[in-house]
Design a protein around this motif. Structure first.
Motif, PDB file in Angstrom:
ATOM      1  N   ASP A  56      35.098  33.464  33.683  1.00  0.00           N
ATOM      2  CA  ASP A  56      36.115  33.383  34.729  1.00  0.00           C
ATOM      3  C   ASP A  56      37.013  34.612  34.597  1.00  0.00           C
ATOM      4  OD1 ASP A  56      37.891  32.604  36.633  1.00  0.00           O
ATOM      5  OD2 ASP A  56      38.770  30.957  35.484  1.00  0.00           O
ATOM      6  N   ILE A  57      37.346  35.246  35.714  1.00  0.00           N
ATOM      7  CA  ILE A  57      38.167  36.457  35.620  1.00  0.00           C
ATOM      8  C   ILE A  57      39.595  36.111  35.222  1.00  0.00           C
ATOM      9  CG2 ILE A  57      39.227  38.302  36.990  1.00  0.00           C
ATOM     10  CD1 ILE A  57      36.622  38.796  38.272  1.00  0.00           C
ATOM     11  N   ARG A  58      40.123  35.057  35.833  1.00  0.00           N
ATOM     12  CA  ARG A  58      41.523  34.705  35.600  1.00  0.00           C
ATOM     13  C   ARG A  58      41.599  33.668  34.507  1.00  0.00           C
ATOM     14  NH1 ARG A  58      45.262  33.990  40.945  1.00  0.00           N
ATOM     15  NH2 ARG A  58      45.921  32.010  40.114  1.00  0.00           N
ATOM     16  N   MET A  59      42.126  34.060  33.369  1.00  0.00           N
ATOM     17  CA  MET A  59      42.235  33.114  32.257  1.00  0.00           C
ATOM     18  C   MET A  59      43.567  33.306  31.553  1.00  0.00           C
ATOM     19  SD  MET A  59      38.633  32.383  30.380  1.00  0.00           S
ATOM     20  CE  MET A  59      38.036  34.052  30.299  1.00  0.00           C
ATOM     21  N   PHE A  63      46.730  35.020  33.169  1.00  0.00           N
ATOM     22  CA  PHE A  63      46.081  34.593  34.407  1.00  0.00           C
ATOM     23  C   PHE A  63      45.947  35.738  35.407  1.00  0.00           C
ATOM     24  CE2 PHE A  63      47.893  30.821  32.539  1.00  0.00           C
ATOM     25  CZ  PHE A  63      46.802  29.967  32.544  1.00  0.00           C
ATOM     26  N   THR A  64      45.587  36.917  34.921  1.00  0.00           N
ATOM     27  CA  THR A  64      45.318  38.000  35.864  1.00  0.00           C
ATOM     28  C   THR A  64      43.851  38.388  35.774  1.00  0.00           C
ATOM     29  OG1 THR A  64      46.171  39.540  34.231  1.00  0.00           O
ATOM     30  CG2 THR A  64      47.649  38.910  36.021  1.00  0.00           C
ATOM     31  N   ASP A  65      43.497  39.279  34.806  1.00  0.00           N
ATOM     32  CA  ASP A  65      42.099  39.689  34.723  1.00  0.00           C
ATOM     33  C   ASP A  65      41.611  39.698  33.277  1.00  0.00           C
ATOM     34  OD1 ASP A  65      43.555  41.753  33.806  1.00  0.00           O
ATOM     35  OD2 ASP A  65      42.671  43.292  35.080  1.00  0.00           O
ATOM     36  N   GLU A  66      42.161  38.781  32.460  1.00  0.00           N
ATOM     37  CA  GLU A  66      41.768  38.706  31.053  1.00  0.00           C
ATOM     38  C   GLU A  66      40.258  38.601  30.887  1.00  0.00           C
ATOM     39  OE1 GLU A  66      44.226  37.159  32.227  1.00  0.00           O
ATOM     40  OE2 GLU A  66      45.930  37.338  30.881  1.00  0.00           O
ATOM     41  N   GLY A  67      39.654  37.777  31.738  1.00  0.00           N
ATOM     42  CA  GLY A  67      38.215  37.543  31.633  1.00  0.00           C
ATOM     43  C   GLY A  67      37.443  38.834  31.798  1.00  0.00           C
ATOM     44  N   LEU A  68      37.852  39.629  32.781  1.00  0.00           N
ATOM     45  CA  LEU A  68      37.178  40.898  33.048  1.00  0.00           C
ATOM     46  C   LEU A  68      37.316  41.837  31.854  1.00  0.00           C
ATOM     47  CD1 LEU A  68      35.775  42.660  35.240  1.00  0.00           C
ATOM     48  CD2 LEU A  68      38.044  43.532  35.770  1.00  0.00           C
ATOM     49  N   ARG A  69      38.562  41.913  31.312  1.00  0.00           N
ATOM     50  CA  ARG A  69      38.792  42.794  30.147  1.00  0.00           C
ATOM     51  C   ARG A  69      37.879  42.368  28.993  1.00  0.00           C
ATOM     52  NH1 ARG A  69      39.754  46.024  32.520  1.00  0.00           N
ATOM     53  NH2 ARG A  69      41.155  45.747  34.259  1.00  0.00           N
TER      54      ARG A  69
END
Lengths: 218, 444
Positions: A56-59, A63-69
Motif C-alpha cells: 500500500d502506498i499510504r501507510m 500516511f503519504t508515500d511511505e509504502g513507495l519509499r
C-alpha cells in the motif's frame, strides 16, 4: 504443480489486509506475512525472501508515500523481489518514480482492481515473474501527460489500444485475447507502432514494454 | 455633629493621603523627573533630524532626491520612536509594543512607496514633533515647581531680602501678600508653608505631564488600533482556512480508511464469489455463501460508516434548528446530560453549526476524559449573543493544547469560535468541575 508464489502483504487497513489474504490463499498463493507498516515489511522481506510484495502506498506513520519509499529501498537490496504497489489513487509521479530504474517486476494498480479477481491474480503473477502490470489509469495518465503526444496522435485507434495494453504490461497473447484479434494481427500492430514512434524493434515482451514506458515518460 | 464616614471611604481617604504624603519620596517621582532630563535632549535631536530632513525633502520634492529625503525622514522617525519607546521602558517601565514591522516592496521604487505610506513611520514622526513642546512644558513645570519648593522651604534660612528672586511663585504671590501682623515672620511662615505645599504638589504636576506623554506614546508609537484589528482578523482567517483544510483532510482520511476500504473489500468478496459461481465444475456453495455473507456484512458496515461521516460533516438535524440537534446530542451522550434551551431568535446557520460542533466535541470530551457522572448543556440567548455552557462534575484539568491532533480538540474549537469574534472560556480546576462557556454572536 508448480511451486506456489510467495507473497508478503503490507496494507494498513485491516479489512483489506484480511480480504487480500483470504483471496490469495484461495487462489493458491502462499502469504508469508501480512503487515501494516513499512518497517514490518522490511523485516518480513529480510526474513522470508518472498517472490513478490503487495505494498500500500499510504501507510503509517505519515500516511503519504511511505509504502513507495519502502518499496524503492527494497528493490535496491532485493533485485529479484517483485513489487506490486497498491493504492486508492493513481499518481503519475509515483508511477514514473517506481519505473525509473527498471520496470521488471513492477506493478502499480488501483485497489479497485481486486474486484476482478482473475485479472488481479494475473497481474500479480506477472509481477512475480519479472513482468510489468500497470493500471489502465496509470497508462491513460502517462499517455495524457506524455510530451510525445504529437507522434502518438499519428497512431490509428486500434494501434493506440494495443499501445495502452502493452504499456499495462500485457503479453501479445493477452492483448490478442482482450481485443479478440489474432496474435499475428497484434504483432503487425506492434511493428507499426514501433515504426511510427521510431522505437527500436525488440523481441521479448518485457523489453518492448520498457521501450514503450521510456518513450511515454521521456 | 460627628461625621461618620463609611469604612471603605475612610480607607480610601487614608490611602489617598498616604499616597500624597509619600509621593515626593517614591522612585516613580524621580523616574519621571529623569524621564524629562533624558527625554529633552533626545526630543531636541529627534526634532532637529526630522526638521532638517523634512525641510530638505520638501524643498527638493520636485526631484527624486526630495522623495528619498522624505522617505529617509520617515525611516528615521521610526528609529527615533524606537529610542523613545526604549527610554520609556527603561525609565518609566512603560511597556509599549512595537508597531507592525516595516515591510518594503521589492526594488528601490517599492521601498520608496512603502516608506512614504508607512503609517507607523508618520505616527512616530508626529510624536517626535509633539514631543518637543511637551518636553518643554514638562521641563518647565518640573523644574519650576521643584525649584520653587526648594526655594520656599529654605526661605527662612535665606533671609527676607533674597526671597522670590527666582521662580514663578513670586509672580503668583507678590511680596507683602501674606504680611499680616509681624510682616517678616508671617511672610516667612507663609512662604515656608507654600514650599511644603509645592513639595507635595510637584510630583503630581510632573506626573500629569508624563501621563499626557504616556497617552501620546501609546497611541503614536505603539501598534495602531486598526493594524491590531487587521492582524487579529488575519490570524483568525488563517486559522479558519487551516481548520477547514484540516477538516477536509480528516474527511478524506475517514473516507479513504473507512468507506473506501470497506467497498474495495466488498467488491473483492463479490468478485471471488462471482468467479466461484462461474466455475460450475468445482462449485462449492458453502464457500460462495460465506463470501456473500461477508460481503453483505461489509456493505452494512460501509453504510453505517458513511452515515456517521455524513453526519460529522453536517448533521441533518441542524436543518430544523439547534433545539432538535442538541437534544439528539444530549440524548445520545453516554453520561446523563440535561439540556436547557432559551432561544428567541434563530442564529445564522454558521453559528448554529459552530455551537453544535462545540457541544458535540465538549460532550465527547466529558464522556472520554472527565470521569463525570452528570453533564449539563445550557444554550441561551443574551441580546445579540448566544451563550452555550457545558458543565460536568468530573475531574477537571481540561486545557487547550497545540500538540498532537488537537486541531479538532479544545484549541480547534476555540479557534473556530474566535474566527467569528466569539469567546471561549475554560474553567477547569485540577479537581473539577469543568465549565466551558462559549459566547457566539447570533449572526456572523
Amino acid at each position: 504443480m508448480t511451486t506456489p508464489i510467495r507473497v508478503v502483504i503490507a496494507e494498513d487497513s485491516a479489512i483489506l489486509r484480511d480480504g487480500l489474504v483470504q483471496l490469495l490463499v484461495d487462489r493458491g498463493f502462499v502469504v508469508t506475512e501480512a503487515v501494516s507498516d513499512p518497517d514490518a515489511l522490511r523485516r518480513s522481506v529480510e526474513r522470508d525472501c518472498p517472490d513478490v510484495a503487495i505494498v500500500d502506498i499510504r501507510m503509517p506513520p505519515t500516511f503519504t508515500d511511505e509504502g513507495l519509499r519502502a518499496a524503492i529501498d527494497l528493490r535496491r537490496v532485493h533485485s529479484g523481489l517483485g513489487i506490486l504497489m497498491f493504492s486508492q489513487y493513481i499518481e503519475t509521479r509515483y508511477a514514473t518514480e517506481l519505473l525509473a530504474d527498471n520496470s521488471a517486476g513492477v506493478g502499480y494498480l488501483l485497489k479497485d482492481r481486486v474486484a476482478d479477481v482473475s485479472e488481479f491474480v494475473d497481474a500479480l503473477e506477472r509481477v512475480a515473474s519479472g513482468g510489468t502490470a500497470l493500471d489502465p489509469e496509470v497508462v491513460t495518465q502517462l499517455l495524457g501527460a506524455s510530451r510525445r503526444a504529437g507522434s502518438i496522435s499519428t497512431l490509428s485507434p486500434r494501434e493506440k489500444e494495443v499501445l495502452s495494453l502493452m504499456a499495462e504490461g500485457r503479453t501479445n497473447a493477452a492483448i490478442a485475447g482482450d481485443l479478440t484479434i489474432s496474435e499475428g494481427a497484434v504483432e503487425r500492430h506492434v511493428t507499426n507502432i514501433f515504426l511510427k514512434l521510431d522505437l527500436p524493434a525488440s523481441q521479448t515482451d518485457h523489453r518492448r514494454i520498457l521501450a514503450v514506458l521510456r518513450y511515454l515518460d521521456s | 455633629m460627628v461625621i461618620v464616614l463609611p469604612e471603605d471611604l475612610e480607607i480610601r481617604i487614608r490611602r489617598i493621603a498616604h499616597a500624597i504624603l509619600r509621593a515626593p519620596f517614591t522612585k516613580q517621582t524621580w523616574s519621571e523627573l529623569l524621564f524629562f532630563v533624558v527625554g529633552a535632549p533626545l526630543a531636541a535631536l529627534g526634532f532637529a533630524f526630522i526638521a532638517l530632513t523634512m525641510a530638505a525633502g520638501v524643498s527638493l520634492a520636485v526631484t527624486f532626491i526630495g522623495l528619498a529625503m522624505l522617505a529617509l525622514s520617515i525611516r528615521g522617525a521610526r528609529k527615533i520612536g524606537g529610542i523613545h519607546r526604549a527610554v520609556a521602558r527603561g525609565i518609566l517601565g512603560e511597556q509599549i509594543d512595537e508597531p507592525d514591522p516595516f515591510v518594503a516592496r521589492p526594488g528601490f521604487l517599492g521601498w520608496l512607496q512603502s516608506t512614504l505610506r508607512d503609517r507607523a513611520g508618520w505616527r512616530a514622526m508626529a510624536y517626535a514633533v509633539i514631543k518637543v513642546p511637551l518636553v518643554f512644558v514638562g521641563f518647565f513645570v518640573a523644574f519650576a515647581v521643584w525649584f520653587d519648593a526648594f526655594e520656599f522651604l529654605t526661605y527662612p534660612l535665606q533671609g527676607a531680602d533674597s526671597a522670590g528672586e527666582i521662580g514663578v511663585v513670586r509672580v503668583l504671590f507678590p511680596p507683602g501678600f501674606f504680611s499680616v501682623g509681624d510682616p517678616r515672620f508671617l511672610h516667612g511662615v507663609a512662604i515656608f508653608c507654600g514650599g511644603v505645599f509645592l513639595l507635595f504638589l510637584a510630583p503630581w504636576a510632573v506626573r500629569a505631564v508624563v501621563y499626557v506623554d504616556r497617552l501620546l506614546m501609546r497611541s503614536l508609537l505603539g501598534p495602531d488600533a486598526v493594524a491590531v484589528r487587521v492582524r487579529s482578523l488575519e490570524l483568525a482567517r488563517a486559522q479558519t482556512v487551516d481548520a477547514s483544510a484540516a477538516t477536509l483532510r480528516r474527511i478524506e482520511r475517514d473516507l479513504h480508511d473507512g468507506t473506501q476500504a470497506q467497498l474495495v473489500a466488498l467488491a473483492m468478496r463479490l468478485g471471488m464469489a462471482k468467479e466461484k459461481l462461474d466455475d460450475a465444475d468445482h462449485l462449492d456453495l458453502d464457500q460462495v455463501r460465506e463470501l456473500v455473507v461477508d460481503a453483505h456484512r461489509g456493505a452494512k458496515e460501509a453504510i453505517t460508516e458513511l452515515r456517521d461521516l455524513a453526519r460529522g460533516i453536517h448533521p441533518p438535524a441542524l436543518d430544523t434548528g439547534l433545539e432538535g440537534a442538541l437534544s439528539t446530542l444530549a440524548a445520545r451522550n453516554t453520561i446523563p446530560t440535561e439540556l436547557t434551551l432559551e432561544l428567541k431568535d434563530r442564529p445564522t446557520p454558521a453559528i448554529e453549526s459552530i455551537a453544535y460542533f462545540c457541544v458535540a466535541e465538549l460532550l465527547a470530551n466529558v464522556a472520554q476524559h472527565a470521569h463525570a457522572s452528570r453533564a449539563s448543556v445550557t444554550c441561551a440567548q443574551h441580546g445579540r449573543w448566544l451563550r452555550v455552557v457545558v458543565r460536568d462534575d468530573g475531574v477537571g484539568g481540561a486545557r487547550p493544547s497545540r500538540l498532537g491532533s488537537s486541531s479538532s480538540g479544545l484549541t480547534g474549537l476555540s479557534d473556530r469560535v474566535r474566527a467569528v469574534d466569539g469567546r471561549f472560556d475554560i474553567t477547569s480546576p485540577p479537581d473539577g468541575p469543568t465549565t466551558i462557556t462559549v459566547d457566539l454572536p447570533l449572526h456572523a
